[in-house]
Design a protein around this motif. Structure first.
Motif, short mmCIF file in Angstrom:
data_model
loop_
_atom_site.label_atom_id
_atom_site.label_comp_id
_atom_site.label_asym_id
_atom_site.label_seq_id
_atom_site.Cartn_x
_atom_site.Cartn_y
_atom_site.Cartn_z
N ILE A 160 0.79 -1.28 -0.12
CA ILE A 160 0.10 0.02 0.09
C ILE A 160 0.79 1.25 0.04
O ILE A 160 1.59 1.50 1.15
N ASN A 161 0.82 1.90 -1.21
CA ASN A 161 1.49 3.20 -1.47
C ASN A 161 3.02 3.03 -0.93
O ASN A 161 3.70 3.78 -0.31
N LEU A 162 3.55 1.96 -1.25
CA LEU A 162 5.02 1.64 -0.81
C LEU A 162 6.12 2.42 -1.44
O LEU A 162 6.01 2.60 -2.87
N THR A 163 6.75 3.30 -0.75
CA THR A 163 7.71 4.10 -1.23
C THR A 163 9.06 3.96 -0.64
O THR A 163 9.23 3.85 0.71
N LYS A 164 9.92 4.02 -1.50
CA LYS A 164 11.53 4.07 -0.83
C LYS A 164 12.52 4.78 -1.79
O LYS A 164 12.45 4.74 -2.86
N SER A 165 13.21 5.67 -1.18
CA SER A 165 14.23 6.71 -1.93
C SER A 165 15.55 6.39 -1.35
O SER A 165 15.71 6.21 0.00
N TYR A 166 16.47 6.28 -2.36
CA TYR A 166 17.86 6.38 -2.02
C TYR A 166 18.36 7.86 -2.36
O TYR A 166 18.36 8.16 -3.63
N ALA A 167 18.87 8.63 -1.66
CA ALA A 167 19.39 10.25 -1.96
C ALA A 167 18.08 10.80 -2.62
O ALA A 167 17.23 10.67 -2.02
N SER A 168 18.57 11.10 -3.83
CA SER A 168 17.45 11.79 -4.63
C SER A 168 16.79 10.95 -5.48
O SER A 168 15.77 11.45 -6.33
N ASN B 124 13.82 7.88 -6.48
CA ASN B 124 12.91 7.18 -5.86
C ASN B 124 12.85 5.91 -6.29
O ASN B 124 12.60 5.52 -7.38
N ALA B 125 13.54 4.82 -5.42
CA ALA B 125 13.76 3.52 -6.06
C ALA B 125 12.13 2.79 -6.43
O ALA B 125 12.00 2.20 -7.23
N VAL B 126 11.41 3.23 -5.21
CA VAL B 126 10.23 2.60 -5.42
C VAL B 126 9.10 4.00 -5.06
O VAL B 126 9.21 4.54 -4.12
N ASP B 127 8.16 4.18 -6.09
CA ASP B 127 7.46 5.48 -5.82
C ASP B 127 5.95 4.87 -5.86
O ASP B 127 5.27 4.92 -6.88
N GLY B 128 5.34 4.87 -4.39
CA GLY B 128 4.06 4.71 -4.30
C GLY B 128 3.38 3.35 -4.88
O GLY B 128 2.44 3.35 -5.64
N LEU B 129 4.05 2.28 -4.65
CA LEU B 129 3.82 0.96 -5.25
C LEU B 129 2.42 0.67 -4.46
O LEU B 129 2.13 0.34 -3.36
N ASN B 130 1.44 0.26 -5.34
CA ASN B 130 0.24 -0.47 -4.61
C ASN B 130 -0.08 -1.81 -5.58
O ASN B 130 -0.26 -1.53 -6.71
N LEU B 131 0.10 -2.77 -4.73
CA LEU B 131 0.18 -3.92 -5.56
C LEU B 131 -0.58 -4.97 -4.55
O LEU B 131 -0.36 -5.31 -3.42
N ASP B 132 -1.70 -5.72 -5.24
CA ASP B 132 -2.31 -6.86 -4.41
C ASP B 132 -1.93 -8.12 -5.05
O ASP B 132 -2.07 -8.50 -6.21
N ALA C 109 14.42 -0.85 -12.21
CA ALA C 109 12.92 -0.37 -11.96
C ALA C 109 12.49 -0.36 -10.47
O ALA C 109 11.38 0.46 -10.44
N GLY C 110 12.99 -0.98 -9.64
CA GLY C 110 12.57 -1.09 -8.37
C GLY C 110 12.06 -2.39 -7.83
O GLY C 110 11.32 -2.45 -6.81
N LYS C 111 12.39 -3.55 -8.59
CA LYS C 111 11.71 -4.75 -8.27
C LYS C 111 12.39 -5.24 -6.96
O LYS C 111 11.77 -5.70 -5.86
N SER C 112 13.75 -5.39 -7.06
CA SER C 112 14.38 -6.01 -5.92
C SER C 112 14.10 -5.12 -4.45
O SER C 112 14.10 -5.66 -3.35
N THR C 113 14.11 -3.88 -4.63
CA THR C 113 13.80 -2.82 -3.64
C THR C 113 12.47 -3.18 -2.90
O THR C 113 12.25 -3.50 -1.91
N SER C 114 11.50 -3.54 -3.97
CA SER C 114 9.93 -3.81 -3.51
C SER C 114 10.09 -5.04 -2.69
O SER C 114 9.59 -5.34 -1.71
N ILE C 115 10.71 -6.21 -3.30
CA ILE C 115 11.09 -7.40 -2.79
C ILE C 115 11.45 -7.25 -1.46
O ILE C 115 11.11 -8.20 -0.40
N ASN C 116 12.50 -6.61 -1.21
CA ASN C 116 13.09 -6.38 0.08
C ASN C 116 12.18 -5.83 1.15
O ASN C 116 12.33 -6.03 2.26
N MET C 117 11.52 -4.98 0.64
CA MET C 117 10.45 -4.53 1.56
C MET C 117 9.29 -5.30 1.94
O MET C 117 8.80 -5.59 3.12
N ILE C 118 8.94 -6.20 0.85
CA ILE C 118 8.06 -7.18 1.03
C ILE C 118 8.32 -8.44 1.97
O ILE C 118 7.67 -8.72 2.87
N GLU D 51 13.16 -1.28 5.19
CA GLU D 51 11.85 -0.43 5.68
C GLU D 51 11.42 0.56 4.70
O GLU D 51 12.42 1.19 4.29
N PRO D 52 10.33 0.73 4.58
CA PRO D 52 9.93 1.80 3.52
C PRO D 52 9.67 2.93 4.17
O PRO D 52 9.88 3.21 5.21
#
Lengths: 381, 256
Positions: free
Chosen positions: B10-18, B20-28, B43-52, B57-58
């Motif tokens: 839900i609105n998953l977001t993660k940034s490294y410096a400037s 946006n590795a993952v920008d508001g991911l909504n996925l069911d 694209a942010g897949k691995s970052t999303s997986i690491n958060m999942i 931490e998002p």
């Protein structure tokens, strides 16, 4: 159950990298052998050269007689030996070339003065002794030379000395030699060497990224650290037994309490493992451990009394125990405690200050190490 | 809370410096489905997986695993098994030893962990090598071992990050069949750069680019969704593939 699994896994990994373990457990026994060769197979060989300038009196020359008497002393009754030189330059050359530790110059009026002394006159005899004052062997040579001169003058000048010393060894020190005094430090060295195997065991999980699997699992930080630590303690005790066995084979006799021996070494092992956690927390790879670990290794080896005696400024004292600069490192207290046990057969009531310092530093290392390691390698989001 | 969902981002977001590795991911991701997770490098897949999985931490948003917030109920991560992009294993342990070890780390007893380990090795064609040090195994065997390590504690969600990378066709087919066999008992989140693999295995696909989810649907829906011109052209020249969809959506330029 999880701890048992970690112990089993860690043990298997250690056995399968046998060269690292062998190097770790053989280091201290190797130094025991080296120290044995240094101290037991060579005599101390402290020598004093005598330059006789005494002109004598009538048919008697006390300078020659003293020199002959000194040269005739049995080597097992004195820790020094004497020889004669013909002039001052030769004597100084021998000092520079480490062929002798001191040059004793007998004055030209030695015989005259001794005769005057026998006749009850008060005289001063200007003996001169020279040598390298920074050399600890010179001090031994100077003290024993003075002792020999006083003895000769007492006998030949018929002067009764009002002092009489009786030498009583403290503890079992009378039965010990240099080698025996170094062995307790070398036993502590065998635990110091654990720093590398322990730090490598911790950091390898991070280097090969398997720590990701562990931190996602139900295993707790304390379970991982305890499991790996217990295997390292086992390696530590193998190393200690090997060191002790080699030392015993070469003539070392431990006369203190084995129970206290075990207590001191168990805490020391834990302390080194705690410190290795700090090293592991500050590094990411085995290579980095080997580079970064050298710095504390040398400090622990050479500045805690493990390999040679050390001194430092005293920070504070408690129960008559001085906490010095080397005392910031746990092995220092272990060496002090083990020496007291092996030389003076000290009991727990006599080494408790050392044990308190050792335990306090061990707890400090472990708390800092575990906190840093968890923060650096085991933290989940 | 939706009982049919295994993972909710839900609105998953993660940034490294400037960046946006993952920008508001909504996925069911529904229970029992295989969700393909596609995207170019970075694209942010691995970052999303690491958060999942709870490894990262998002900055914003949250991950719900079977309706439970991962940040609040961190034990819910035990329901996830991960096969990372690179092979992560203990080289000085045999295949069986490391499966037993990992099973023990999830609280299984010795006999159960041994049984489970052997069963997985057998299913993945590694039983003959169970007692050999894994450092001596081939790349394909190590990859299969990593899948086994992800499954050894019997998780309900399996996250497979490029499980077929660097494998020969035989191993690819074997792993593909194995992944398919996991459902519907388990939910699978699968990332891959192999469009054919994604097409064959996934029930639904999510395509990410520049940290954003840009399209989600079944392979068929995605193929049907691209420009008409291209569809006509592809029909003439060759059969349209999912790679066409991918390139059409994310462009041809190389990513870092």
């Amino acid at each position: 159950m999880k701890i048992l699994a970690i112990i089993q896994k860690s043990l298997r990994e250690q056995i399968r990298q046998v060269w690292l373990v062998l190097l770790t457990i053989s280091m201290a026994p190797f130094f025991v052998g080296v120290y044995y060769l240094m101290w037991e197979t060579s005599s101390m060989d402290i020598t004093v050269s005598i330059l006789n300038l005494d002109k004598g009196i009538k048919q008697q020359n006390h300078g020659n007689e003293f020199a002959s008497w000194a040269l005739s002393q049995e080597s097992d009754s004195l820790p020094i030996s004497f020889n004669k030189v013909k002039d001052r330059e030769t004597g100084i050359d021998r000092i520079r070339n480490k062929k002798t530790e001191a040059l004793l110059i007998l004055p030209s009026n030695f015989s005259i003065a001794l005769n005057q002394l026998s006749a009850g006159e008060a005289v001063k005899v200007p003996f001169e002794i020279t040598g390298d004052l920074s050399d600890i062997n010179y001090m031994v040579a100077a003290i024993w030379t003075h002792e020999m001169i006083v003895k000769y003058i007492g006998e030949e000048g018929q002067v009764d000395s009002f002092t009489k010393f009786t030498e009583t060894p403290a503890g079992v020190s009378g039965d010990l030699d240099e080698f025996d005094l170094y062995v307790p430090g070398l036993i502590i060295l065998s635990t110091i060497m654990l720093m590398f195997t322990a730090a490598i065991a911790f950091v390898r999980e991070s280097e090969q990224k398997t720590i990701i699997r562990i931190k996602l699992s139900k295993a707790k930080t304390w379970e991982l650290i305890s499991g790996i630590s217990l295997v390292q303690i086992l390696i530590g005790f193998i190393s200690i037994l090997l060191t002790l066995g080699i030392a015993a084979g070469l003539g070392f006799e431990f006369s203190g309490s084995w129970g206290i021996f075990l207590v001191i070494l168990s805490i020391t092992c834990l302390s080194i493992i705690g410190f290795s956690l700090i090293v592991a927390a500050l590094t990411k790879t085995v290579n980095q451990v080997l580079i970064v670990g050298n710095f504390p290794l040398f400090l622990f080896m050479f500045f805690t009394g493990a390999m040679m005696p050390v001194h430092g400024p005293t920070f504070f004292s408690f129960a008559e125990y001085d906490v010095t600069l080397p005392g910031l490192m746990s092995p220092y207290h272990a060496v002090q405690a083990l020496k007291k046990v092996s030389i003076y057969e000290a009991g727990l009531n006599e080494i408790w200050p050392e044990l308190i310092c050792l335990s306090a530093i061990t707890i400090f290392y472990f708390i800092i190490g575990a906190w840093l390691f968890r923060r650096k390698h085991l933290r989940l989001s | 809370m939706n009982d049919k969902l295994a993972i909710q981002c839900i609105n998953l977001t993660k940034s490294y410096a400037s960046i946006n590795a993952v920008d508001g991911l909504n996925l069911d991701i529904r229970k029992g489905e295989i969700m393909g997770f596609l995207g170019p490098n970075g694209a942010g897949k691995s970052t999303s997986i690491n958060m999942i999985c709870g490894l990262l931490e998002p900055d914003h948003g949250k991950v719900l695993i079977f309706g439970e917030d991962l940040r609040i109920h961190d034990k819910v991560r035990y329901k996830i098994g991960i096969c990372p992009q690179e092979n992560i294993y203990w080289p000085k342990l045999t295949g069986l030893e490391q499966l037993q070890f990992m099973a023990s780390m999830y609280g299984m007893n010795l006999s159960t962990s041994r049984k489970k380990g052997m069963e997985l090795l057998d299913r993945l064609g590694l039983a003959d090598h169970a007692r050999k040090l894994s450092v001596k195994w081939s790349g394909g065997m190590k990859r299969r071992l990593n899948i086994a390590l992800a499954l050894v504690h019997d998780p309900e969600i399996i996250v497979l990050d490029e499980p077929e990378a660097g494998l020969d066709p035989q191993s690819r087919i074997m792993i593909r069949e194995f992944i398919t066999s996991l459902t519907p008992q388990k939910t699978v989140l699968l990332t891959t750069h192999n469009m054919d693999e994604a097409d064959r295995v996934s029930e639904r696909l999510a395509i990410m680019d520049k940290g954003k989810l840009i399209r989600i649907g079944t392979p068929h829906e995605l193929k049907a969704s691209i420009d008409g011109d291209m569809q006509i052209k592809e029909v003439v020249i060759r059969r349209k593939t999912l790679e066409d969809v991918f390139i059409n959506l994310t462009g041809k330029s190389l990513r870092t």
